[in-house]
Design an enzyme around this catalytic site. Structure first.
Site, short mmCIF file in Angstrom:
data_model
loop_
_atom_site.label_atom_id
_atom_site.label_comp_id
_atom_site.label_asym_id
_atom_site.label_seq_id
_atom_site.Cartn_x
_atom_site.Cartn_y
_atom_site.Cartn_z
N GLY A 162 1.22 1.92 -15.63
CA GLY A 162 0.41 2.32 -14.50
C GLY A 162 -1.07 2.34 -14.81
N GLY A 163 -1.83 1.48 -14.13
CA GLY A 163 -3.29 1.50 -14.27
C GLY A 163 -3.81 0.96 -15.58
N GLY A 197 0.44 -4.68 -14.35
CA GLY A 197 0.74 -5.46 -13.16
C GLY A 197 -0.48 -6.18 -12.64
CB SER A 198 -3.25 -5.12 -10.40
OG SER A 198 -2.92 -3.79 -10.64
CG HIS A 200 7.58 -3.33 -16.27
ND1 HIS A 200 8.12 -2.37 -17.10
CD2 HIS A 200 7.31 -2.69 -15.10
CE1 HIS A 200 8.17 -1.21 -16.47
NE2 HIS A 200 7.68 -1.38 -15.25
CG MET A 252 6.24 6.74 -14.89
SD MET A 252 6.17 4.95 -14.72
CE MET A 252 5.05 4.74 -13.35
CG MET A 269 10.14 0.75 -6.90
SD MET A 269 8.49 0.96 -6.20
CE MET A 269 7.48 0.40 -7.56
CG PHE A 306 2.84 2.45 -3.86
CD1 PHE A 306 3.22 1.54 -2.87
CD2 PHE A 306 3.22 3.77 -3.73
CE1 PHE A 306 3.94 1.96 -1.77
CE2 PHE A 306 3.95 4.21 -2.63
CZ PHE A 306 4.31 3.30 -1.65
N GLY A 307 1.87 -0.32 -7.31
CA GLY A 307 0.95 -0.88 -8.29
C GLY A 307 -0.48 -0.62 -7.87
N GLY A 308 -1.41 -0.96 -8.74
CA GLY A 308 -2.83 -0.89 -8.40
C GLY A 308 -3.42 0.49 -8.30
CG HIS A 341 10.17 1.40 -14.45
ND1 HIS A 341 8.84 1.55 -14.10
CD2 HIS A 341 10.70 2.65 -14.47
CE1 HIS A 341 8.59 2.84 -13.92
NE2 HIS A 341 9.69 3.52 -14.13
CG MET A 378 10.44 3.86 -10.70
SD MET A 378 8.91 3.01 -10.36
CE MET A 378 9.40 1.33 -10.75
CB SER A 408 4.42 -4.80 -13.76
OG SER A 408 5.06 -4.45 -12.54
#
Ligand code: DX5
Ligand code: ZN
Length: 221
Positions: free
Chosen positions: A171-172, A192-193, A28, A132, A32, A138-140, A61, A63, A5
């Protein structure tokens, strides 16, 4: 499949962000609008610019509120998969039809507290289901393992032929959480992270893919 992401990448160097994840299955992109989620990222012009920098299939994606109005433009621009939120779409069957008619896969996403069962029939119109595993925005954030119950239910329906969707999680996802998601039956992992904060993003993708493959080996027996 691993879908890095770019939300976690350096937005001043987005072309580098696509180059550094060579080998990714999908890219990804989190769109938003500051309404559906309390954060604002990028929109169609940036997605169009990104599409010109890479051959990696793009996974958009959305949002955003009113995806009924905005989603199809991402498909027309050349995104491979366009995902809208069931909580935001007024006519999700029409959205899916429009996306497919424009040549994209149609994706449906559900937030962590949105149940899955009411949408099983609706998913017949869709190609991907994005579960999700954090509140979108938010990421992270920390992975919410309770959503894996929805993944297990979806996996069963897919394996018994009642549903035909690719199951994606977002997510995560990182080295510590990917195995439980893979065991539950996820096909495509957004990260992502875990990818962009790694020293070597392409290597991080390979490591995540290997962990997921090992943890899900039992599903293929
Ligand atoms: C959150 C986004 C995610 C986000 C994931 O709303 O939809 O795609 O980038 O970031 P990580 O992998 O850092 O949780
Ligand atoms: Zn996302």
């Amino acid at each position: 499949m691993i879908a890095p992401s770019i939300l976690a990448a350096d937005f001043a160097r987005l072309a580098d962000a696509t180059a550094s994840v060579r080998g990714a299955d999908w890219l990804h992109v989190d769109v938003m609008d500051g309404h559906f989620v309390p954060n604002l990222t990028i929109g169609l012009p940036v997605v169009e610019a990104l599409l010109a920098t890479t051959d990696i299939p793009m996974d958009c994606h959305l949002m955003i509120d009113d995806p009924d109005r905005w989603a199809v433009a991402y498909a027309e621009a050349g995104a491979h998969n366009v995902t809208v939120h069931v909580e935001a779409a007024a006519d999700p069957v029409k959205v899916a039809h429009d996306l497919r008619a424009a040549g994209a896969l149609a994706g449906l996403s559900i937030k962590p507290r949105t149940p899955f069962e009411p949408y099983v029939e609706l998913l017949a119109h869709y190609d991907t289901l994005l579960v999700m595993s954090v509140e979108p925005g938010f990421g992270g954030q920390e992975f919410r393992s309770e959503v894996l119950e929805k993944v297990r239910t979806a996996r069963k329906l897919v394996d018994t032929g009642r549903l035909k969707v690719l199951i994606e999680i977002d997510g995560g996802i990182n080295a510590d959480t990917i195995e439980q998601a893979a065991e539950a039956g996820v096909d495509c992992f957004v990260a992502g992270s875990a990818v962009y904060n790694a020293e070597h993003p392409a290597r991080a993708i390979r490591a995540l893919r290997e962990s997921a493959a090992a943890a899900s080996a039992h599903l293929r027996l």
